[in-house]
Design a protein around this motif. Structure first.
Motif, mmCIF file in Angstrom:
data_model
loop_
_atom_site.group_PDB
_atom_site.id
_atom_site.type_symbol
_atom_site.label_atom_id
_atom_site.label_comp_id
_atom_site.label_asym_id
_atom_site.label_seq_id
_atom_site.Cartn_x
_atom_site.Cartn_y
_atom_site.Cartn_z
ATOM 1 N N ILE A 93 0.827 -1.204 0.000
ATOM 2 C CA ILE A 93 0.000 0.000 0.000
ATOM 3 C C ILE A 93 0.864 1.257 0.000
ATOM 4 O O ILE A 93 0.443 2.318 -0.470
ATOM 5 C CB ILE A 93 -0.980 -0.007 1.193
ATOM 6 N N HIS A 96 1.398 1.938 -3.558
ATOM 7 C CA HIS A 96 0.154 2.494 -4.094
ATOM 8 C C HIS A 96 0.021 3.961 -3.725
ATOM 9 O O HIS A 96 -0.435 4.781 -4.534
ATOM 10 C CB HIS A 96 -1.049 1.724 -3.558
ATOM 11 N N MET A 97 0.414 4.331 -2.500
ATOM 12 C CA MET A 97 0.236 5.705 -2.057
ATOM 13 C C MET A 97 1.157 6.652 -2.824
ATOM 14 O O MET A 97 0.775 7.800 -3.125
ATOM 15 C CB MET A 97 0.483 5.814 -0.554
ATOM 16 N N HIS A 100 -0.601 7.142 -5.953
ATOM 17 C CA HIS A 100 -1.738 8.046 -5.717
ATOM 18 C C HIS A 100 -1.286 9.496 -5.755
ATOM 19 O O HIS A 100 -1.906 10.337 -6.432
ATOM 20 C CB HIS A 100 -2.354 7.694 -4.353
ATOM 21 N N PRO A 158 -10.024 10.735 -2.007
ATOM 22 C CA PRO A 158 -9.309 9.719 -1.224
ATOM 23 C C PRO A 158 -10.087 9.219 -0.013
ATOM 24 O O PRO A 158 -9.962 8.047 0.362
ATOM 25 C CB PRO A 158 -8.028 10.443 -0.800
ATOM 26 N N LEU A 161 -12.456 6.638 -1.296
ATOM 27 C CA LEU A 161 -11.725 5.456 -1.746
ATOM 28 C C LEU A 161 -11.274 4.587 -0.582
ATOM 29 O O LEU A 161 -11.503 3.361 -0.578
ATOM 30 C CB LEU A 161 -10.518 5.874 -2.581
ATOM 31 N N TYR A 162 -10.637 5.188 0.425
ATOM 32 C CA TYR A 162 -9.990 4.405 1.474
ATOM 33 C C TYR A 162 -10.912 4.009 2.627
ATOM 34 O O TYR A 162 -10.590 3.075 3.366
ATOM 35 C CB TYR A 162 -8.780 5.167 2.019
ATOM 36 N N TYR A 167 -11.827 0.666 -2.141
ATOM 37 C CA TYR A 167 -10.410 0.314 -2.266
ATOM 38 C C TYR A 167 -10.226 -1.191 -2.442
ATOM 39 O O TYR A 167 -9.393 -1.638 -3.234
ATOM 40 C CB TYR A 167 -9.627 0.805 -1.043
ATOM 41 N N ARG A 168 -11.019 -1.983 -1.723
ATOM 42 C CA ARG A 168 -10.934 -3.435 -1.874
ATOM 43 C C ARG A 168 -11.279 -3.854 -3.304
ATOM 44 O O ARG A 168 -10.676 -4.781 -3.857
ATOM 45 C CB ARG A 168 -11.867 -4.114 -0.870
ATOM 46 N N ILE A 228 -4.762 7.126 8.554
ATOM 47 C CA ILE A 228 -4.286 5.853 8.000
ATOM 48 C C ILE A 228 -3.146 5.291 8.839
ATOM 49 O O ILE A 228 -3.082 4.090 9.110
ATOM 50 C CB ILE A 228 -3.858 6.043 6.532
ATOM 51 N N LEU A 235 -6.305 -1.222 5.486
ATOM 52 C CA LEU A 235 -6.994 -0.874 4.260
ATOM 53 C C LEU A 235 -7.005 -2.097 3.347
ATOM 54 O O LEU A 235 -5.998 -2.757 3.175
ATOM 55 C CB LEU A 235 -6.285 0.293 3.557
ATOM 56 N N GLN A 254 1.356 0.021 6.036
ATOM 57 C CA GLN A 254 0.279 1.002 6.049
ATOM 58 C C GLN A 254 0.712 2.273 6.780
ATOM 59 O O GLN A 254 0.336 3.375 6.370
ATOM 60 C CB GLN A 254 -0.961 0.413 6.721
#
Length: 312
Positions: A93, A96-97, A100, A158, A161-162, A167-168, A228, A235, A254
């Motif tokens: 993640i 991914h961030m 993002h 965001p 999404l989160y 997000y899943r 987060i 997440l 995370q």
């Protein structure tokens, strides 16, 4: 049963069984065959063709804008969508961030600095140009680019999404994953394009208003990043633990992801404020020069009509 289903879904995305993420993976896990790669190549070709057309007829186009659009905008997007970052974006993640932040902030800022709409208006003629102008002045574009609407979309994106099941879904379905990439880019462009103001878009606010919106965006990134980092829930639910990767600590990753969002959001926002201040100063200088020229013309005209004094 679930332990077998989730790795199967990850396998469909091509991520399961990946070795630990290293700098070398950035170059060895490149994927040039994807819809977004094709879109980036097409965008670069169209932009460069437009620049070439202008030069063919003897018109200049700032090299800085070309560099901003191709290298800064399309280049940064490619950096996180066709390299090893893309290969690991459903495994880590934190990766991914990073993706993002680049797709929603870095890429759109540089794309806006490239002023592609202005380039298109200078190249196009006749019906194509009229169509583009009609789109730019349409009700839908006016609503979507209104700074408060764009700000709301940019901030809410965001959080929705989160903190929902969305997000899943991006982890389980490749097409949703690709759609979210595009959504990040579009919402980022809707927010930053009117703020930078290089293209002739409606709803352009004065510079103090633009700077205020950037300042207001900072707390939201901070809150989201800290939430987060401090959350006890992962997440994506049990997606990451069920990947079964011995080198992956989902909770620690995370925390890193939240830190990336927090720090990255503040860095980009401060940089954007700097850009706006520079633009504001340059506009003030241009306005001052325009007023000076107007005063000089008025003084010259006054001197021309004023009778000369008698010599005797």
């Amino acid at each position: 049963m679930e332990l077998h289903v989730l790795p199967s879904l990850a396998a469909d995305a091509g991520d399961t069984g990946l070795p630990p993420f290293t700098p070398a993976a950035f170059f060895t896990e490149v994927n040039l065959i994807s819809p977004i790669a094709v879109g980036l190549l097409a965008s670069a070709a169209l932009y460069l063709y437009g620049v070439w057309r202008l030069r063919q007829r003897g018109d200049a186009w700032p090299a800085g804008r070309t560099v901003a659009f191709i290298a800064g905008g399309l280049g940064s997007i490619a950096l996180v969508t066709v390299t090893g970052i893309e290969a690991y974006d459903t495994t880590l993640i934190s990766v991914h961030m990073v993706q993002h932040m680049v797709l929603s902030m870095v890429g759109p800022i540089f794309l806006a600095l490239g002023a592609p709409t202005t380039l298109a208006l200078r190249v196009l003629h006749g019906p194509p140009r009229k169509t583009l102008l009609a789109v730019l002045h349409s009700r839908y574009v006016r609503v979507l680019t209104f700074p408060l609407v764009a700000f709301g979309l940019f901030i809410a994106n965001p959080f929705v999404l989160y903190f929902t099941g969305a997000y899943r879904q991006t982890l389980e379905h490749a097409w949703v994953h690709e759609f979210v990439h595009l959504h990040f880019i579009v919402t980022g462009c809707l927010f930053f394009w009117p703020l930078l103001g290089l293209d002739p878009l409606p709803n352009r606010w004065p510079y103090p208003g633009r700077a205020l919106l950037m300042v207001l965006s900072v707390p939201f990134h901070t809150v989201l990043g800290l939430t987060i980092m401090q959350s006890n829930e992962l997440l994506g639910g049990d997606w990451y633990p069920n990947l079964g990767l011995s080198w992956l600590d989902p909770k620690a990753d995370q925390v890193t992801a939240g830190g990336v969002l927090w720090a990255g959001g503040e860095i980009v926002s401060v940089t954007m404020l700097g850009i706006l201040v520079v633009q504001w100063v340059r506009q003030s200088e241009r306005e001052a020069r325009r007023i000076d020229r107007a005063l000089d013309r008025a003084e010259a005209a006054d001197n021309a009509v004023r009778p000369a004094p008698d010599a005797g």
